[in-house]
Scaffold this motif. Structure first.
Motif, PDB file in Angstrom:
ATOM      1  N   LEU A   1      21.549  13.397 -16.477  1.00 30.03           N
ATOM      2  CA  LEU A   1      20.822  14.218 -17.553  1.00 30.03           C
ATOM      3  C   LEU A   1      19.616  13.934 -17.614  1.00 30.03           C
ATOM      4  CD1 LEU A   1      23.335  14.064 -20.696  1.00 30.03           C
ATOM      5  CD2 LEU A   1      22.955  16.036 -19.415  1.00 30.03           C
ATOM      6  N   SER A   2      19.331  12.890 -16.966  1.00 26.26           N
ATOM      7  CA  SER A   2      17.437  12.538 -16.814  1.00 26.26           C
ATOM      8  C   SER A   2      16.841  13.419 -16.035  1.00 26.26           C
ATOM      9  CB  SER A   2      17.654  10.883 -16.730  1.00 26.26           C
ATOM     10  OG  SER A   2      18.231  10.785 -15.219  1.00 26.26           O
ATOM     11  N   PHE A   3      17.568  13.755 -14.945  1.00 30.01           N
ATOM     12  CA  PHE A   3      16.949  14.912 -14.176  1.00 30.01           C
ATOM     13  C   PHE A   3      17.038  16.200 -14.697  1.00 30.01           C
ATOM     14  CE2 PHE A   3      18.254  11.459 -11.209  1.00 30.01           C
ATOM     15  CZ  PHE A   3      17.401  11.458 -10.224  1.00 30.01           C
ATOM     16  N   PHE A   4      17.818  16.443 -15.847  1.00 37.60           N
ATOM     17  CA  PHE A   4      17.689  17.914 -16.377  1.00 37.60           C
ATOM     18  C   PHE A   4      16.982  17.875 -17.595  1.00 37.60           C
ATOM     19  CE2 PHE A   4      21.737  18.406 -13.796  1.00 37.60           C
ATOM     20  CZ  PHE A   4      21.680  19.698 -13.622  1.00 37.60           C
ATOM     21  N   GLN A   5      16.490  16.834 -18.167  1.00 38.35           N
ATOM     22  CA  GLN A   5      15.849  16.737 -19.313  1.00 38.35           C
ATOM     23  C   GLN A   5      14.476  17.784 -19.416  1.00 38.35           C
ATOM     24  OE1 GLN A   5      14.970  12.706 -20.262  1.00 38.35           O
ATOM     25  NE2 GLN A   5      17.130  12.677 -21.304  1.00 38.35           N
ATOM     26  N   GLY A   6      13.784  17.562 -18.172  1.00 38.90           N
ATOM     27  CA  GLY A   6      12.571  18.323 -18.103  1.00 38.90           C
ATOM     28  C   GLY A   6      12.851  19.889 -17.711  1.00 38.90           C
ATOM     29  N   GLU A   7      14.049  20.251 -17.758  1.00 36.68           N
ATOM     30  CA  GLU A   7      14.354  21.855 -17.566  1.00 36.68           C
ATOM     31  C   GLU A   7      14.712  22.430 -18.681  1.00 36.68           C
ATOM     32  OE1 GLU A   7      13.774  22.870 -14.497  1.00 36.68           O
ATOM     33  OE2 GLU A   7      13.444  20.468 -13.801  1.00 36.68           O
TER      34      GLU A   7
ATOM     35  N   GLU B   1      11.883   9.952 -14.501  1.00 40.35           N
ATOM     36  CA  GLU B   1      11.954   8.553 -14.566  1.00 40.35           C
ATOM     37  C   GLU B   1      12.934   8.007 -13.985  1.00 40.35           C
ATOM     38  OE1 GLU B   1      10.873   4.835 -17.376  1.00 40.35           O
ATOM     39  OE2 GLU B   1      11.096   6.748 -18.206  1.00 40.35           O
ATOM     40  N   TRP B   2      13.206   7.278 -13.043  1.00 39.61           N
ATOM     41  CA  TRP B   2      14.337   6.600 -12.506  1.00 39.61           C
ATOM     42  C   TRP B   2      13.881   5.400 -12.076  1.00 39.61           C
ATOM     43  CZ3 TRP B   2      19.114   7.145 -12.559  1.00 39.61           C
ATOM     44  CH2 TRP B   2      19.965   6.435 -11.848  1.00 39.61           C
ATOM     45  N   GLN B   3      14.589   4.222 -12.969  1.00 36.58           N
ATOM     46  CA  GLN B   3      14.438   2.892 -12.481  1.00 36.58           C
ATOM     47  C   GLN B   3      12.866   2.443 -12.384  1.00 36.58           C
ATOM     48  OE1 GLN B   3      16.382   2.054  -8.666  1.00 36.58           O
ATOM     49  NE2 GLN B   3      18.608   1.974  -9.735  1.00 36.58           N
ATOM     50  N   GLY B   4      12.214   2.940 -13.400  1.00 37.76           N
ATOM     51  CA  GLY B   4      10.732   2.383 -13.675  1.00 37.76           C
ATOM     52  C   GLY B   4       9.760   3.166 -12.731  1.00 37.76           C
ATOM     53  N   GLN B   5      10.473   4.130 -11.936  1.00 38.27           N
ATOM     54  CA  GLN B   5       9.614   4.865 -11.079  1.00 38.27           C
ATOM     55  C   GLN B   5       9.618   6.383 -11.675  1.00 38.27           C
ATOM     56  OE1 GLN B   5       7.156   3.527  -8.989  1.00 38.27           O
ATOM     57  NE2 GLN B   5       7.940   1.584  -9.211  1.00 38.27           N
TER      58      GLN B   5
END
Length: 673
Positions: A139-145, A67-71
């Motif tokens: 970190l938001s990009f790494f959370q799914g990893e 999720e990034w800026q509502g997308q």
């Protein structure tokens, strides 16, 4: 038939337990396969879940993405449709930038301001819209990893635990097989020793034979217990690493293969030089054992004749030779084996750096961080088994040298074994033109021709070297005649095996040998055919009960090595009773009363008068007074019979026997006076 090499014979022994070894090797293969999954898991983890996060992302309706800026966005390599708006997470060192559109990940960062990022791509500078991300935003990009990373780590730990089980069974099975192999080898060696002719033990020092049964087989045990496991494990482990390298990068695999011929050549060089050193070390160690054994056996004489300095000098000469060659061996190892592995490791990493440096400059091939880590890990692992194998080369050569010595012993021609029972002798003994030489053409007996009827007592007398003991050695088949025949009841003794021929012959030597055990076990020799009652009766017949029944445990009294707690006369009585307990048809007394006092000799003479009925008795006499009742007396000189008859007739001839008797009689009179 061509003799097999030491290596082939050692391998043949391993084949006796090939099933256990094969199961152990299968366990090893599984363990290696599971352990080598680590670099592949690490590569996937790094490329897919760590460095792989820096990637292009496609806008999607799937809310499981980032999720990034509502997308919501999905990584481009994890989505089939790529028709949505795209963004790129670009990494430069420890900094991350979020860029609009699809930007090449191979581009190089140049500079950045608040809204524009300048990159260099294939020599051209490009500007894209974007900005640097904070740590929290990245970190938001790494959370799914996180979950996949944890899952991969858990998988690797699980595989390692499973591998440890296989390693346990591999170690257990290989060491079990190794111990069984050496157990069989020691059994074969000891069994073969029992079949060797007496001449072998005369020619070889006891210490050298002992060293082959104990020290040399122990060195071979280390071969199977340690070296086999190290080389088997190392070879399979290296094979697994090469397979993994070829899967990851064929060129790196080919470069690494150069190490194999280097290692093989080195092992051959080590075998030649180190093998020579080890053969000298093992042979010298054998001589040291023989020297120590002789010193212990003859300590009384050494101290009595003040020979301690001479014996110490001989020992120190051997000890210094052993130290010198051991130092050469250690120096050779220090200068080569361990340095070789370190040298190869450093050369391999230099080649590795040059290869990837060239790939980076070329720019045609993208090397991921995960691939780089996996290759470095595998190459580093490659030298672990090499180092272990190099460290075992010395032990390998020691075992090869020891194996050569053990197999040399096993190659000594043994005698056929046949214990099948034969009928009891009547006891007629005939020497028919018997000649014998211990050494070629140096005859001790020459055309000896005589006969002894069943039940007779025959005595052999003569000066030292006349051939008396040789006659008994031939009759007992410690040796066979060079010419002529020896007949018992008309049958050539060579028609039977030595074990069969000795079934009905008993012998008492001048120097009796007493075994460790009990008094009774020394009489029965643990033969179930000789009962406890028969053994006790034999002891009483020779008068040994007079001192035995004074002992705390009487007939079950423990006996120490060689029976040193007993006097010479008592040991001789035990030896005499041993022969009588087996009720032989032919009884040989080889100077049996030479070291016995007059009182003990009287007891033996009394026992003989009762026991020689129905039994042929051959006596080698030192004291002529003990053979006056013999039916026949043979006087020997230089291997020939010069006189024969009974005591009275020989005295009447006033020949050699008369002179010997007068000489002993004169000494006795002088002693009495």
């Amino acid at each position: 038939m061509e003799k097999q090499t030491t290596e082939k014979r050692l391998f043949r022994y391993a084949l006796y337990f090939k099933k256990t070894i094969m199961i152990g090797l299968v366990c090893l293969i599984f363990a290696v396969g599971l352990e080598l999954s680590g670099p592949f898991i690490a590569k996937h983890l790094i490329d897919q879940h760590i460095t792989g996060v820096a990637n292009q992302y496609v806008e999607t309706d799937d809310q499981t993405g980032v999720e990034w800026q509502g997308q919501y966005y999905q990584r481009i390599d994890r989505i089939e449709q790529e028709d949505g708006a795209m963004i790129t997470l670009f990494q430069d060192g420890l900094h991350y930038y979020l860029l609009e559109g699809e930007v090449p990940l191979e581009a190089a960062f140049v500079e950045a301001d608040e809204t524009k990022i300048t990159l260099d791509y294939q020599g051209e500078q490009i500007e894209v819209n974007g900005s640097q991300l904070s740590t929290g935003e990245v970190l938001s990009f790494f959370q799914g990893e996180v979950l996949p990373i944890v899952g991969l780590l858990a998988l690797y730990i699980g595989l390692i635990l499973i591998a440890s089980i296989f390693i346990y069974y591999k170690t257990y099975l290989l060491q079990y097989a190794s111990n069984r192999i050496i157990q069989k080898m020691r059994k074969d060696v000891f069994h073969h020793i029992q079949r060797l002719p007496v001449k072998y033990f005369v020619d070889q020092p006891a210490g050298r034979i002992l060293a082959r049964v104990t020290n040399d087989t122990e060195a071979i045990r280390e071969l199977y217990v340690k070296v086999l496991e190290v080389f088997a494990s190392g070879s399979i482990y290296m094979l697994g690493i090469f397979v993994a390298l070829f899967i990851l990068d064929v060129k790196i695999g080919l470069i690494a293969l150069v190490l194999v011929p280097i290692l093989v050549i080195w092992m051959r060089v080590y075998k030649k030089i180190g093998g020579h050193y080890n053969r000298v070390i093992r042979e010298t160690n054998s001589h040291i054992n023989a020297n120590i054994n002789e010193s212990i056996q003859g300590m009384t004489m050494i101290q009595a004749y003040d020979q301690t300095n001479r014996m110490m000098g001989e020992f120190e000469t051997l000890n210094e030779k052993q130290r010198t060659y051991q130092t050469k061996m250690n120096t050779f190892n220090a200068a080569t084996s361990f340095n070789l592995v370190d040298l190869l490791r450093n050369v391999a990493f230099v080649a590795f750096i040059l290869y990837f440096g060239n790939v980076a400059l070329d720019g045609t091939t993208l090397i991921s961080a995960g691939l780089l880590y996996a290759l470095v890990d595998l190459i580093n692992r490659l030298f672990e088994p090499m180092n272990q194998m190099a460290s075992q080369l010395e032990q390998l050569e020691q075992a090869r040298a020891s194996g050569s010595r053990v197999f040399h012993l096993l190659d000594e021609e043994g005698e056929p074994m046949n214990h099948q029972a034969i009928p009891r002798y009547q006891g007629k003994v005939v020497f028919d033109q018997v000649s014998f030489a211990y050494k070629k053409d140096d005859y001790v007996l020459q055309e000896l021709d005589f006969s002894i009827q069943a039940g007779e007592t025959a005595a052999f007398v003569g000066h030292t070297g006349s051939g008396k003991s040789t006659i008994m050695n031939l009759l007992f088949r410690f040796y066979d005649p060079v010419h002529g025949r020896i007949l018992i009841d008309g049958e050539d003794t060579r028609n039977y095996s030595k074990q069969q021929m000795r079934q009905h012959i008993g012998i008492v030597l001048q120097d009796p040998f007493i075994f460790t055990g009990t008094i009774l076990s020394n009489i029965t020799m643990n033969d179930p055919a000789v009962s406890r009652e028969a053994a006790i009766a034999a002891l009483k017949a020779v008068g040994a009960d007079k001192f035995i029944e004074k002992l705390p445990r009487q007939y079950d009294e423990p006996v120490k090595e060689k029976g040193n707690e007993f006097s010479t006369g008592q040991r001789q009585l035990l030896s005499f009773a041993r022969a009588l307990a087996f009720d032989p048809a032919i009884l040989i007394l080889d100077e049996a009363t030479a070291n016995i006092d007059t009182e003990t000799e009287g007891m033996i003479q009394q026992a003989l008068q009762v026991l020689k009925k129905g039994r042929t008795t051959l006596v080698i006499a030192h004291r002529l007074s003990t053979i006056q009742q013999a039916d026949k007396i043979f006087v020997l000189q230089h291997g020939e019979i010069i006189e024969q008859g009974n005591h009275v007739s020989l005295l009447a001839k006033e020949g050699e026997y008369f002179k010997m008797y007068q000489m002993q009689l004169g000494k006795n009179k002088q002693h009495i006076s």
